[in-house]
Design an enzyme around this catalytic site. Structure first.
Site, PDB file in Angstrom:
ATOM      1  N   GLU A 272       0.585  -1.007  -0.215  1.00  0.00           N
ATOM      2  CA  GLU A 272       0.040   0.146   0.264  1.00  0.00           C
ATOM      3  C   GLU A 272       1.012   1.421  -0.142  1.00  0.00           C
ATOM      4  O   GLU A 272       0.466   2.398  -0.689  1.00  0.00           O
ATOM      5  CB  GLU A 272      -0.665   0.247   0.972  1.00  0.00           C
TER       6      GLU A 272
ATOM      7  N   SER B 252      -1.597   4.707  11.823  1.00  0.00           N
ATOM      8  CA  SER B 252      -1.832   5.982  12.609  1.00  0.00           C
ATOM      9  C   SER B 252      -0.461   6.601  13.339  1.00  0.00           C
ATOM     10  O   SER B 252       0.922   5.874  13.250  1.00  0.00           O
ATOM     11  CB  SER B 252      -2.396   5.931  14.573  1.00  0.00           C
TER      12      SER B 252
ATOM     13  N   GLU C 293       0.978   7.097  15.843  1.00  0.00           N
ATOM     14  CA  GLU C 293       1.454   7.272  16.845  1.00  0.00           C
ATOM     15  C   GLU C 293       2.237   5.558  16.856  1.00  0.00           C
ATOM     16  O   GLU C 293       3.106   5.543  17.482  1.00  0.00           O
ATOM     17  CB  GLU C 293       0.776   7.068  18.345  1.00  0.00           C
TER      18      GLU C 293
END
Length: 392
Positions: free
Chosen positions: A251, A374, A376
């Site tokens: 991806e 994310s 994080e």
């Protein structure tokens, strides 16, 4: 010194541009606005013109140029593929209204699927089959290894129970690329398997997640005693974690071009905005815009480095950083746009569309720091697996 492509590469680009000029549908020719949420009515998540455009790309060998013709390509070199991606990005053209099929499912099946499963690849790339990806769960969003959806293992089938959430396209998908826990006694990274699940199977309940404006781009998917044939296992039993890493790598291998292009277009928009708002002479604003210009240029150079490694079969840790860096930079750039607009920043009235898009883009930019992993989680991956830092 000026860097440029050679005559062969430019001839390839010219051939691509000629095709685009002839075939791009008028609905797409205006270019995709990255400040737009992309939200549509449930039944129109993938418009008919978008499906036709994806099929046209496939039929002419321009969907995934590096693949052979039977898979929607023309056996292009990695450099030609990069030129292709950059050309589409510069024109703000999307290949597809949904990315899971061609960007995640197809390369994963080609690498890990059996012969029968590989037969699903052309339809996934052409867009004839709509796929959704069963990764995120209520208590395991970006922490994929924490998933709890379980699949009991029998001789010729699995029985799946659990829940997925934030599942894009689930409302219209025919198949789900679903990651499940098949051995809870193993360490959490080692007890995961990947199943192909028909979305119309008995026991599957799909519930759209509605946004505040009433549209639904995601859904919750509940599995209650869903029977899945053993032949639908992709790869080895309990070997799903390796596939997840490959899926996300596929991806990101090309998405960095789009994300850098998005940032560059945002920077160009900031220049135009500063000029239209009479802020072009403001030394502070000029310096902030220059910062984003330099950042976008540096990220493109870093992307080239990672792409070169990926094209040679090596890992590209730069792409994990690229995803985080471009999404965080985009959020900051849209915030600067709101600063330039000033008191009109919160206004979204159509009469002020030129300025309202900046507040809309700013709020949408938060989603980009979550989708695809994310920030994080990306920081943890970079710290531990790229920089080799110890856990705290």
């Amino acid at each position: 010194m000026q860097l440029a492509w050679g005559p062969e590469e430019e001839a390839f680009r010219a051939e691509l541009v000629e095709f685009l000029d002839e075939h791009v549908p008028h609905e797409a020719d205006a270019g995709f606005d990255y400040a737009d949420s992309g939200e549509r009515d449930d039944i129109d998540l993938i418009p008919a013109w978008s499906r036709a455009w994806q099929a046209t790309l496939f039929d002419h060998g321009w969907m995934i140029p590096g693949y052979p013709p039977e898979r929607g390509g023309r056996n292009c070199t990695p450099v030609q593929t990069l030129i292709y991606l950059e050309t589409l990005s510069s024109r703000r053209l999307l290949r597809s209204g949904h990315f899971p099929g061609y960007a995640i499912v197809a390369p994963s099946l080609l690498e890990y699927g059996n012969d029968e499963q590989k037969q699903l690849v052309p339809a996934a790339i052409r867009g004839d089959t709509i796929w959704c990806i069963g990764m995120s769960e209520p208590n395991a969003g970006s922490d994929l290894a924490g998933l709890q959806t379980r699949a009991e293992v029998y001789d010729d089938h699995f029985v799946v129970n659990g829940q997925k959430v934030w599942t894009s396209y689930a409302m219209i998908a025919q198949k789900c690329f679903c990651y499940v826990r098949t051995d809870p006694t193993l360490p959490k990274h080692k007890g995961i398997s990947l199943l192909i699940i028909d979305v119309d199977s008995p026991g599957i309940d799909i519930r759209p997640l509605r946004h505040i404006n009433g549209t639904a781009g995601f859904a919750e998917v509940f599995f209650t005693d869903v029977i899945v044939p053993r032949d639908n296992l992709v790869g080895h039993l309990n070997g799903g974690w390796a596939i997840t890493q490959g899926s996300l790598a596929h991806e990101r291998a090309g998405l960095w071009v789009e994300s850098v292009g998005r940032l560059e277009q945002t920077v160009a928009g900031l220049v135009e905005l500063a000029q239209s708002q009479g802020r072009a002479g403001d030394a502070v604003i000029r310096r902030k815009i220059a910062h984003f210009y330099e950042l976008a240029s540096s990220l493109r150079a870093l992307g080239y480095k990672g792409f070169a490694s990926f094209a040679q079969g090596s890992s590209a840790p730069e792409h994990s950083y690229m995803k985080m860096a471009t999404s965080e930079a985009g959020k900051a750039a849209y915030e600067l746009g709101m600063e330039i607009v000033g008191p009109l920043a919160p206004v979204t009235d159509p009469a002020f569309a030129d300025v309202g898009r900046w507040s809309h883009g700013f709020f949408m930019s938060f989603a980009n720091t979550i989708a695809g992993g994310s920030s994080e989680i990306q920081r943890n991956i970079i710290a531990q697996r790229v920089l080799g830092l110890p856990r705290s």
